[in-house]
Write a protein that holds these residues in place. Structure first.
Motif, PDB file in Angstrom:
ATOM      1  N   ALA A 111      30.625 -49.270  -2.216  1.00 54.77           N
ATOM      2  CA  ALA A 111      32.042 -48.905  -2.103  1.00 54.77           C
ATOM      3  C   ALA A 111      32.402 -47.828  -3.120  1.00 54.77           C
ATOM      4  N   LEU A 112      31.889 -47.959  -4.335  1.00 49.44           N
ATOM      5  CA  LEU A 112      32.169 -46.958  -5.381  1.00 49.44           C
ATOM      6  C   LEU A 112      31.650 -45.580  -4.981  1.00 49.44           C
ATOM      7  N   SER A 113      30.465 -45.567  -4.384  1.00 45.12           N
ATOM      8  CA  SER A 113      29.879 -44.299  -3.958  1.00 45.12           C
ATOM      9  C   SER A 113      30.760 -43.619  -2.915  1.00 45.12           C
ATOM     10  N   LYS A 114      31.260 -44.406  -1.980  1.00 39.30           N
ATOM     11  CA  LYS A 114      32.156 -43.841  -0.968  1.00 39.30           C
ATOM     12  C   LYS A 114      33.460 -43.356  -1.602  1.00 39.30           C
ATOM     13  N   ALA A 115      33.956 -44.139  -2.551  1.00 44.20           N
ATOM     14  CA  ALA A 115      35.200 -43.744  -3.243  1.00 44.20           C
ATOM     15  C   ALA A 115      34.999 -42.425  -3.983  1.00 44.20           C
ATOM     16  N   ARG A 116      33.864 -42.308  -4.653  1.00 47.53           N
ATOM     17  CA  ARG A 116      33.572 -41.093  -5.422  1.00 47.53           C
ATOM     18  C   ARG A 116      33.502 -39.863  -4.505  1.00 47.53           C
ATOM     19  N   ASP A 117      32.920 -40.039  -3.319  1.00 50.36           N
ATOM     20  CA  ASP A 117      32.828 -38.924  -2.363  1.00 50.36           C
ATOM     21  C   ASP A 117      34.210 -38.509  -1.865  1.00 50.36           C
ATOM     22  N   GLY A 118      35.091 -39.478  -1.663  1.00 51.57           N
ATOM     23  CA  GLY A 118      36.444 -39.160  -1.214  1.00 51.57           C
ATOM     24  C   GLY A 118      36.477 -38.544   0.173  1.00 51.57           C
ATOM     25  N   ILE A 119      35.634 -39.027   1.055  1.00 51.92           N
ATOM     26  CA  ILE A 119      35.584 -38.512   2.426  1.00 51.92           C
ATOM     27  C   ILE A 119      35.935 -39.656   3.381  1.00 51.92           C
ATOM     28  N   PHE A 120      36.975 -39.437   4.177  1.00 51.99           N
ATOM     29  CA  PHE A 120      37.453 -40.505   5.050  1.00 51.99           C
ATOM     30  C   PHE A 120      37.562 -39.991   6.486  1.00 51.99           C
ATOM     31  N   SER A 121      37.419 -40.911   7.425  1.00 53.55           N
ATOM     32  CA  SER A 121      37.475 -40.539   8.841  1.00 53.55           C
ATOM     33  C   SER A 121      38.865 -40.035   9.210  1.00 53.55           C
ATOM     34  N   THR A 122      38.918 -38.982  10.007  1.00 48.65           N
ATOM     35  CA  THR A 122      40.223 -38.471  10.453  1.00 48.65           C
ATOM     36  C   THR A 122      40.928 -39.474  11.378  1.00 48.65           C
ATOM     37  N   LYS A 176      46.098 -40.520  10.532  1.00 43.98           N
ATOM     38  CA  LYS A 176      47.430 -40.690  11.109  1.00 43.98           C
ATOM     39  C   LYS A 176      48.145 -41.882  10.469  1.00 43.98           C
ATOM     40  N   LYS A 177      47.425 -42.996  10.343  1.00 44.97           N
ATOM     41  CA  LYS A 177      48.002 -44.183   9.702  1.00 44.97           C
ATOM     42  C   LYS A 177      48.341 -43.892   8.234  1.00 44.97           C
ATOM     43  N   TYR A 178      47.419 -43.210   7.543  1.00 41.56           N
ATOM     44  CA  TYR A 178      47.647 -42.891   6.132  1.00 41.56           C
ATOM     45  C   TYR A 178      48.860 -41.975   5.978  1.00 41.56           C
ATOM     46  N   SER A 179      49.013 -41.016   6.900  1.00 42.13           N
ATOM     47  CA  SER A 179      50.157 -40.091   6.832  1.00 42.13           C
ATOM     48  C   SER A 179      51.473 -40.842   7.027  1.00 42.13           C
ATOM     49  N   GLN A 180      51.475 -41.800   7.949  1.00 33.01           N
ATOM     50  CA  GLN A 180      52.687 -42.604   8.168  1.00 33.01           C
ATOM     51  C   GLN A 180      53.025 -43.404   6.915  1.00 33.01           C
ATOM     52  N   ASN A 181      52.016 -44.000   6.303  1.00 38.77           N
ATOM     53  CA  ASN A 181      52.248 -44.740   5.051  1.00 38.77           C
ATOM     54  C   ASN A 181      52.798 -43.823   3.969  1.00 38.77           C
ATOM     55  N   TYR A 182      52.221 -42.636   3.882  1.00 37.05           N
ATOM     56  CA  TYR A 182      52.632 -41.657   2.865  1.00 37.05           C
ATOM     57  C   TYR A 182      54.116 -41.322   3.012  1.00 37.05           C
ATOM     58  N   ILE A 183      54.546 -41.094   4.250  1.00 36.56           N
ATOM     59  CA  ILE A 183      55.960 -40.761   4.487  1.00 36.56           C
ATOM     60  C   ILE A 183      56.863 -41.946   4.118  1.00 36.56           C
ATOM     61  N   LYS A 184      56.440 -43.157   4.495  1.00 35.92           N
ATOM     62  CA  LYS A 184      57.237 -44.360   4.193  1.00 35.92           C
ATOM     63  C   LYS A 184      57.326 -44.623   2.693  1.00 35.92           C
ATOM     64  N   ALA A 185      56.384 -44.074   1.932  1.00 40.98           N
ATOM     65  CA  ALA A 185      56.349 -44.311   0.488  1.00 40.98           C
ATOM     66  C   ALA A 185      57.247 -43.342  -0.273  1.00 40.98           C
TER      67      ALA A 185
END
Length: 281
Positions: A146-157, A161-170
């Motif tokens: 999990a740490l290795s994935k976090a360090r890479d900072g690469i996430f599926s597109t 969309k869900k992350y963008s909605q959360n961002y706006i709500k925040a």
């Protein structure tokens, strides 16, 4: 000869032996994790592996490191997303940022960070609030994968969309697309967000307090621990925080009935944000 039969089921007995084997062989102690959580994950692995009992699974764990690694990933807590629970980030903006500004340099321990989505969320928030240049985030987890994935900072597109909605709500202050580069079917987090994050291995069950920090974030992790382990982890957080430091837990967690309930003031009751009390001489 008559023998007495214990009330425990065979599954429960085998589960105890499996956890002992994992601890002795690999050093990971899940004995104080919520039994319901552990049993659910183990039985799921049992089903997918095609093995017929937890005892067979234990043998596989002892003699197959790859299989053991997979089970450790199963047992780790990796439910996360960017700006998860948007009201939490609104509360941080409205009630915590001004407190953080009173320190000239701010160290934040993000414990149990999993694959890093909530760490990047905090980095974005701090950047928008003009604090990120004087912040160091220590993001820790015991799961190296999990740490290795976090360090890479690469996430599926697919998730963006869900992350963008959360961002706006925040109650965010920009465009979420400003913080990543879309490339094929992935989103690569902006390099400027990574510059102030140190990713490190740390096991909340067996390791000591991390560093002197002004803020500890550990959301939706304690719910997987039993009461004794929760108190041990809260002690780590208490000892790591400076006086006046901020503790952020998940909204289904809290200090109620813990050994540290009287050691913190409540900043936001709903979002479980607390402030470490100053000592009274």
């Amino acid at each position: 000869m008559d023998i007495n039969i214990a009330n425990e089921s065979n599954d429960d007995i085998e589960l105890e032996l499996l956890l002992q084997a994992i601890h002795r062989k690999y050093g990971y102690d899940f004995s104080e994790y919520s039994r319901a959580h552990v049993k659910r994950r183990v039985l799921n692995r049992l089903t997918t592996s095609g093995l017929t009992s937890i005892s067979h699974l234990q043998e596989q764990v002892l003699y197959d490191k790859e299989f053991a690694s997979q089970l450790l990933k199963d047992l780790s807590i990796n439910v996360t997303e960017m700006f998860r629970d948007p009201p939490f980030y609104i509360a941080v903006r409205e009630k915590v940022i001004e407190l953080l500004k009173t320190w000239s340099y701010i160290k934040i321990w993000h414990a149990g960070c999993s694959t890093g989505e909530e760490v990047y969320s905090m980095a974005i928030l701090l950047k928008e609030e003009g604090l990120y240049d004087r912040v160091q985030i220590y993001a820790t987890d015991f799961n190296q994968s999990a740490l290795s994935k976090a360090r890479d900072g690469i996430f599926s597109t697919d998730l963006i969309k869900k992350y963008s909605q959360n961002y706006i709500k925040a109650a965010s202050k920009g465009a979420f697309s400003d913080y990543y580069l879309a490339q094929y079917d992935h989103a690569i987090m902006d390099q400027s967000l990574k510059s102030n994050i140190v990713w490190a291995h740390h096991n909340l069950v067996t390791d000591n307090n991390f560093a002197e920090t002004q803020m500890v974030v550990c959301r939706n992790v304690l719910i997987y621990f039993n009461r004794r382990l929760q108190n041990n982890v809260l002690r780590l957080f208490y000892e790591s925080l400076t006086f006046g430091g901020i503790l952020c837990l998940g909204n289904k967690e809290g200090l109620h009935f813990s050994d540290y309930e009287q050691s913190f003031d409540v900043i936001d009751k709903q979002q479980k944000i607390y402030k470490k009390k100053y000592l009274i001489s």
